[in-house]
Design a protein around this motif. Structure first.
Motif, PDB file in Angstrom:
ATOM      1  N   GLU A   1     -35.882  34.046  -7.450  1.00 41.76           N
ATOM      2  CA  GLU A   1     -36.419  32.817  -8.272  1.00 41.76           C
ATOM      3  C   GLU A   1     -36.494  31.844  -6.717  1.00 41.76           C
ATOM      4  N   VAL A   2     -37.639  31.780  -6.748  1.00 44.89           N
ATOM      5  CA  VAL A   2     -38.408  30.285  -5.900  1.00 44.89           C
ATOM      6  C   VAL A   2     -38.243  28.647  -6.941  1.00 44.89           C
ATOM      7  N   GLU A   3     -37.754  27.974  -6.309  1.00 50.02           N
ATOM      8  CA  GLU A   3     -36.927  26.957  -7.238  1.00 50.02           C
ATOM      9  C   GLU A   3     -38.729  26.375  -7.459  1.00 50.02           C
ATOM     10  N   LEU A   4     -39.352  25.254  -8.299  1.00 47.61           N
ATOM     11  CA  LEU A   4     -40.166  24.593  -7.816  1.00 47.61           C
ATOM     12  C   LEU A   4     -40.348  23.245  -9.001  1.00 47.61           C
ATOM     13  N   THR A   5     -40.535  22.175  -8.463  1.00 54.63           N
ATOM     14  CA  THR A   5     -40.462  21.151  -9.619  1.00 54.63           C
ATOM     15  C   THR A   5     -41.289  21.393 -10.741  1.00 54.63           C
ATOM     16  N   THR A   6     -41.221  20.123 -11.841  1.00 53.31           N
ATOM     17  CA  THR A   6     -42.026  20.232 -12.981  1.00 53.31           C
ATOM     18  C   THR A   6     -43.471  19.535 -12.146  1.00 53.31           C
ATOM     19  N   GLY A   7     -43.972  19.131 -11.454  1.00 54.80           N
ATOM     20  CA  GLY A   7     -45.195  18.823 -11.168  1.00 54.80           C
ATOM     21  C   GLY A   7     -45.468  20.515 -10.670  1.00 54.80           C
ATOM     22  N   GLU A   8     -45.122  21.422  -9.382  1.00 52.66           N
ATOM     23  CA  GLU A   8     -45.454  22.509  -9.182  1.00 52.66           C
ATOM     24  C   GLU A   8     -45.731  23.446 -10.492  1.00 52.66           C
ATOM     25  N   PHE A   9     -44.903  23.310 -10.600  1.00 51.39           N
ATOM     26  CA  PHE A   9     -44.651  24.695 -12.241  1.00 51.39           C
ATOM     27  C   PHE A   9     -46.325  24.420 -12.962  1.00 51.39           C
ATOM     28  N   ASP A  10     -46.161  23.178 -12.759  1.00 56.30           N
ATOM     29  CA  ASP A  10     -47.551  22.948 -13.914  1.00 56.30           C
ATOM     30  C   ASP A  10     -48.762  23.350 -12.875  1.00 56.30           C
ATOM     31  N   MET A  11     -48.898  22.947 -12.143  1.00 56.49           N
ATOM     32  CA  MET A  11     -49.651  23.329 -11.654  1.00 56.49           C
ATOM     33  C   MET A  11     -50.683  24.542 -10.981  1.00 56.49           C
ATOM     34  N   LEU A  12     -48.869  25.403 -10.317  1.00 54.21           N
ATOM     35  CA  LEU A  12     -49.382  27.102 -10.718  1.00 54.21           C
ATOM     36  C   LEU A  12     -49.613  27.541 -12.015  1.00 54.21           C
ATOM     37  N   SER A  13     -49.259  26.637 -12.887  1.00 48.11           N
ATOM     38  CA  SER A  13     -49.338  27.438 -14.493  1.00 48.11           C
ATOM     39  C   SER A  13     -50.934  27.659 -14.835  1.00 48.11           C
TER      40      SER A  13
ATOM     41  N   PRO B   1     -49.071  29.046   5.044  1.00 50.07           N
ATOM     42  CA  PRO B   1     -49.758  28.239   4.098  1.00 50.07           C
ATOM     43  C   PRO B   1     -50.734  27.671   5.102  1.00 50.07           C
ATOM     44  N   ALA B   2     -50.586  27.506   5.947  1.00 49.12           N
ATOM     45  CA  ALA B   2     -52.157  27.474   6.513  1.00 49.12           C
ATOM     46  C   ALA B   2     -53.503  27.711   6.542  1.00 49.12           C
ATOM     47  N   HIS B   3     -53.062  28.892   6.315  1.00 52.55           N
ATOM     48  CA  HIS B   3     -54.207  30.624   6.181  1.00 52.55           C
ATOM     49  C   HIS B   3     -54.157  31.167   4.711  1.00 52.55           C
ATOM     50  N   PRO B   4     -54.362  29.761   3.667  1.00 53.00           N
ATOM     51  CA  PRO B   4     -54.013  29.807   2.031  1.00 53.00           C
ATOM     52  C   PRO B   4     -55.093  31.291   2.144  1.00 53.00           C
ATOM     53  N   VAL B   5     -54.630  32.180   1.095  1.00 53.46           N
ATOM     54  CA  VAL B   5     -55.434  33.274   0.575  1.00 53.46           C
ATOM     55  C   VAL B   5     -55.271  33.569  -1.169  1.00 53.46           C
ATOM     56  N   LEU B   6     -54.137  33.031  -1.589  1.00 58.62           N
ATOM     57  CA  LEU B   6     -54.277  32.978  -3.003  1.00 58.62           C
ATOM     58  C   LEU B   6     -54.994  31.703  -4.337  1.00 58.62           C
ATOM     59  N   ILE B   7     -54.601  30.017  -2.792  1.00 59.43           N
ATOM     60  CA  ILE B   7     -54.959  29.098  -3.150  1.00 59.43           C
ATOM     61  C   ILE B   7     -55.679  28.668  -2.931  1.00 59.43           C
ATOM     62  N   ARG B   8     -57.181  28.454  -2.525  1.00 58.36           N
ATOM     63  CA  ARG B   8     -58.050  27.939  -1.411  1.00 58.36           C
ATOM     64  C   ARG B   8     -58.487  26.997  -2.026  1.00 58.36           C
TER      65      ARG B   8
ATOM     66  N   ILE C   1     -53.227  15.105  -5.334  1.00 55.38           N
ATOM     67  CA  ILE C   1     -53.473  16.384  -5.715  1.00 55.38           C
ATOM     68  C   ILE C   1     -53.577  17.229  -4.596  1.00 55.38           C
ATOM     69  N   ASP C   2     -53.764  16.892  -3.326  1.00 50.80           N
ATOM     70  CA  ASP C   2     -53.791  17.432  -2.337  1.00 50.80           C
ATOM     71  C   ASP C   2     -52.577  18.139  -1.509  1.00 50.80           C
ATOM     72  N   ALA C   3     -51.260  16.542  -1.500  1.00 47.83           N
ATOM     73  CA  ALA C   3     -50.279  16.635  -1.644  1.00 47.83           C
ATOM     74  C   ALA C   3     -49.560  17.780  -2.388  1.00 47.83           C
ATOM     75  N   GLN C   4     -49.486  17.583  -3.203  1.00 51.25           N
ATOM     76  CA  GLN C   4     -48.975  19.164  -4.874  1.00 51.25           C
ATOM     77  C   GLN C   4     -49.469  20.252  -3.633  1.00 51.25           C
ATOM     78  N   ILE C   5     -50.624  20.635  -4.408  1.00 52.79           N
ATOM     79  CA  ILE C   5     -50.841  21.426  -3.997  1.00 52.79           C
ATOM     80  C   ILE C   5     -50.386  22.321  -2.201  1.00 52.79           C
ATOM     81  N   ALA C   6     -50.476  21.365  -1.059  1.00 50.93           N
ATOM     82  CA  ALA C   6     -49.834  21.744   0.349  1.00 50.93           C
ATOM     83  C   ALA C   6     -48.379  21.863  -0.079  1.00 50.93           C
ATOM     84  N   ARG C   7     -47.060  21.254  -1.229  1.00 51.68           N
ATOM     85  CA  ARG C   7     -46.074  21.989  -1.581  1.00 51.68           C
ATOM     86  C   ARG C   7     -46.589  23.556  -2.057  1.00 51.68           C
ATOM     87  N   LEU C   8     -46.768  23.473  -2.796  1.00 52.51           N
ATOM     88  CA  LEU C   8     -47.284  24.202  -3.626  1.00 52.51           C
ATOM     89  C   LEU C   8     -47.540  25.493  -2.760  1.00 52.51           C
ATOM     90  N   ARG C   9     -48.004  25.583  -2.034  1.00 56.39           N
ATOM     91  CA  ARG C   9     -48.212  26.761  -0.473  1.00 56.39           C
ATOM     92  C   ARG C   9     -47.232  26.346   0.484  1.00 56.39           C
TER      93      ARG C   9
END
Length: 247
Positions: A161-173, A219-226, A204-212
Motif C-alpha cells: 500500500e502506498v499512502e495518499l492524502t485525500t487530495g492525491e487520491f482524488d487527483m489520481l482517481s 519523477p523527473a522523467h514521468p511516464v504515467l502523468i505527462r 495543481i502543479d504541486a499536487q501533481i509533483a507530490r503524486l509523481r
C-alpha cells in the motif's frame, strides 16, 4: 449489517485560545470529538494519545514551529487530512501548504459553517463507499498498480500500500478515469475539489509533483502523468481495467 459509525475526532492546533475554544465548542455541538493544542509539542502529544481523523492547523504558531513545518512533519508518518488555517492572504503560503501535503486551506477570518462544510467534505471522501453498489468494490488497474475506489487505497505492483492524502487520491482517481484525455488545470481543480477555488496553476502543479513522487519510477522523467505544455496533464498509463474487489 448496519454498524453505527464512531464519532470522528478533530484536532485543532491554534495558539489563540479564543479561536481554539470557539472551534472546539462548535464542532463538539456538531457531534465531533475535538482535541485542542496550542503548539507543536501539544499537537504531537495529542496525536500520540488519540486516533485523529483530521487536523485543523494554524499556519502561524509560536516557538519557531509554524504550521507548514508541522504539516511536513505529520506527512512523514501519516496521511491524516490537514486543513490549514491562515490569517495571511498569501498565495505562496497556500501553494507551499499544498506542496507539503495539506488537503485544504481556509483564510481568516472564517465562518464556522464554511469550516464545518470543508471538514465534512474531506471526511466524506475519506470514508469507504457506503450503499453504492455500482462502485462498492471497484478497482482500477494500470501498469501493475491497483486503485481500490471503495477502500480509498493504492497498491503498487508489489502489492504494497502506498499512502495518499485525500487530495492525491482524488487527483489520481480523476487522472486514471480520464486516461488518454488531456485535462486542464481548471478541470482538475473542479473535479478534485468539487467547488471553484482560485485555480492558480502552481496549486495543481504541486499536487501533481507530490503524486509523481509516489507512482513514477523517475519523477523527473514521468511516464504515467505527462505534462502538456500550456494546457495541463494527461494520464498515459495503460488503459485502466476495472475489476470487482473480493473480500
Amino acid at each position: 449489517m448496519y454498524r453505527e459509525r464512531r464519532a470522528e475526532h478533530i484536532l485543532v492546533v491554534d495558539d489563540d485560545p479564543r479561536i481554539r475554544q470557539m472551534i472546539i465548542r462548535y464542532f463538539e455541538d456538531e457531534g465531533f470529538v475535538v482535541h485542542g493544542a496550542a503548539d507543536g509539542a501539544a499537537m504531537r502529544k495529542a496525536l500520540a494519545e488519540h486516533c485523529v481523523d483530521l487536523i485543523l492547523l494554524d499556519l502561524v504558531l509560536p516557538n519557531s514551529e509554524d504550521g507548514l513545518a508541522l504539516a511536513r512533519e505529520v506527512r512523514t508518518s501519516s496521511d491524516v487530512p490537514i486543513v490549514m488555517l491562515t490569517g495571511r492572504d498569501d498565495v505562496l503560503d497556500r501553494i507551499i501548504g499544498l506542496e507539503v501535503g495539506a488537503d485544504d486551506y481556509i483564510p481568516k477570518p472564517f465562518h464556522l459553517r464554511e469550516v464545518l462544510a470543508r471538514v465534512r467534505s474531506i471526511l466524506r471522501r475519506r470514508r469507504p463507499a457506503e450503499a453504492v453498489p455500482q462502485e462498492s468494490g471497484q478497482v482500477m488497474e494500470f501498469e501493475g498498480w491497483k486503485l481500490e475506489v471503495s477502500r480509498r487505497r493504492l497498491l503498487n505492483p508489489q502489492g504494497e500500500e502506498v499512502e495518499l492524502t485525500t487530495g492525491e487520491f482524488d487527483m489520481l482517481s480523476v487522472m486514471v478515469r480520464n486516461g488518454g484525455r488531456v485535462l486542464t488545470r481548471e478541470m482538475l481543480m473542479d473535479q478534485t475539489r468539487g467547488r471553484q477555488l482560485e485555480a492558480f496553476d502552481r496549486a495543481i502543479d504541486a499536487q501533481i509533483a507530490r503524486l509523481r513522487k509516489k507512482i513514477e519510477a523517475d519523477p523527473a522523467h514521468p511516464v504515467l502523468i505527462r505534462s502538456v505544455r500550456g494546457v495541463g496533464y494527461i494520464f498515459t498509463g495503460d488503459a485502466p481495467k476495472s475489476a470487482s474487489l473480493k473480500a
